[in-house]
Design an enzyme around this catalytic site. Structure first.
Site, PDB file in Angstrom:
ATOM      1  N   SER A 124       0.834  -1.194   0.000  1.00 54.77           N
ATOM      2  CA  SER A 124       0.000   0.000   0.000  1.00 54.77           C
ATOM      3  C   SER A 124       0.873   1.251   0.000  1.00 54.77           C
ATOM      4  CB  SER A 124      -0.862  -0.016   1.268  1.00 54.77           C
ATOM      5  OG  SER A 124      -1.433   1.256   1.488  1.00 54.77           O
ATOM      6  N   TYR A 149      -2.056  -1.386  10.821  1.00 50.67           N
ATOM      7  CA  TYR A 149      -2.333  -1.955   9.492  1.00 50.67           C
ATOM      8  C   TYR A 149      -1.206  -1.578   8.522  1.00 50.67           C
ATOM      9  CZ  TYR A 149      -3.819  -1.529   4.671  1.00 50.67           C
ATOM     10  OH  TYR A 149      -3.825  -1.556   3.304  1.00 50.67           O
ATOM     11  N   LYS A 153       2.129  -3.821   6.499  1.00 49.88           N
ATOM     12  CA  LYS A 153       2.548  -3.778   5.084  1.00 49.88           C
ATOM     13  C   LYS A 153       4.055  -3.501   4.998  1.00 49.88           C
ATOM     14  CE  LYS A 153      -1.514  -4.392   3.231  1.00 49.88           C
ATOM     15  NZ  LYS A 153      -1.827  -5.674   2.601  1.00 49.88           N
TER      16      LYS A 153
END
Ligand code: UD1
Length: 335
Positions: A124, A149, A153
């Site tokens: 992302s 979150y 990544k």
């Protein structure tokens, strides 16, 4: 030889599976339906008219995952499995670190055990944190993520870099998505956030449908053309095609570690999105200006040149396509 798609029933996984099947690829899919439904699997088959093997398993279940590798000739893996709700990740970091990172590790260990070394990872633009300059290139600094979150990544990217350093026969592609929106034009698959959506487009469609009363525009005092946050919104079908190109790249190269931004290169503000949605659908989006949301940045958009040059990929769909298809999906769900 088949491609294993983990989390294939989810928003980006289901659209990517459609494009892989359309490109004639063989697929094996796993999903545990923690944030998706069996209906998406059936609808992928309906859209493409093609069949594939499906297993309802969690990728943390090593025994069941190994069985998938034993029962199928898997050549490469695309990993979409993972939790993605930013707010929830702040409240329950361990849930996110365990599922996303341990799941990726189990998956990579299983690949290693079965000699499968082609891996495409859903990353992302969040890994860039608050970018120093825009447009963002793949060599821009990463780090400074504002929620667990995003940090999962970042950590998984680091794990992949270390795996490749230790054994450069791996063939890895990291795709950094900007802001995926839209849905398949059939209206059969799309984004289905559970509860009140965090992201802008799902919120806009629910205000337009009357399900939610009003959109809060988080801040109008940013240093942007109208004061509201600017992002690079990309149609999920364009994003899905980016994965087909990534797989084709890995098939062509014997080994390597590649990183690509998947974005359009254009930035639109929150108010641009509201107006584009209204003109594409004829619906009204009731909104109010609200305080900034913690962790938000002013502007984020991609320099997608590298993906164009090395993958031959470019986003083709317009903002109007994104708005119309997002709305079409919700309308179909309501009818
Ligand atoms: C968010 C996540 C990012 C994740 C991405 C997935 C945060 C801080 N970042 O990115 O980690 O990878 O989603 O798509 O959550 N907005 C409103 N009102 C709303 C919702 C959003 O004004 O109700 C604004 C935001 O302030 C922002 C823009 O719309 O300026 C886009 O927001 P959103 O869709 O949540 O995406 P990001 O914040 O860019």
């Amino acid at each position: 030889m088949a491609i294993l798609v983990t989390g294939g029933a989810g928003f980006i996984g289901s659209h990517t599976t459609v494009e892989l099947l359309n490109a004639g690829k063989e697929i094996v899919m796993i999903d545990d339906f923690s944030n998706s439904k069996m209906e998406a699997v059936e609808n992928v088959k309906k859209i493409t008219g093609k069949d594939f093997k499906f297993y309802e398993i969690n990728y943390l279940d090593r025994e069941k995952l190994e069985k998938v590798f034993e029962e199928n000739k898997i050549d490469s893996v695309i990993n979409f499995a993972g939790f993605k709700a930013v707010g929830e990740s702040v409240k329950e970091p361990l849930k996110y670190y365990y599922n996303n990172i341990s799941g990726a590790i189990v998956l990579l260990q299983t690949m290693q055990k079965y000699g499968v070394k082609k891996f495409v990872f859903s990353s992302s633009a969040t890994v860039y944190g608050d970018p120093e300059t825009v447009p963002i290139t793949e060599t821009s600094k990463v780090g400074g993520t504002t929620n667990p979150y995003g940090t999962t990544k970042l950590y998984i990217e680091q794990i992949l870099k270390d795996i490749y350093k230790a054994d450069n026969s791996w063939d890895i592609c990291i795709l950094r998505y900007f802001n995926p929106v839209g849905a398949h034009s059939s209206g059969l698959i799309g984004e289905e956030p559970q509860g009140i959506p965090n992201n802008l487009m799902p919120y806009i469609v629910r205000v337009a449908s009357g399900e939610l009363e009003q959109l809060s525009v988080f801040g109008n005092d940013y240093n942007t053309h109208d004061g509201t946050g600017v992002r690079d919104y990309i149609h999920v079908v364009d994003l899905a095609i980016g994965h087909v190109k990534a797989i084709e790249k890995l098939d062509k190269e014997n080994s390597g570690l590649y990183i690509y931004n998947l974005g359009t290169g254009k930035g639109y503000s929150v108010l641009d999105m509201v107006h584009a949605f209204e003109s594409a659908t004829g619906k009204t989006v009731n909104y109010k200006i609200a305080p900034r949301r913690t962790g938000d940045i002013a502007t984020c958009f991609a320099d997608p040149t590298k993906a164009k040059e090395e993958l031959g990929w470019e986003a083709k769909k317009t903002l109007e396509d994104m708005c119309r298809d997002s709305w079409n999906y919700i309308e179909k769900q309501m009818s």
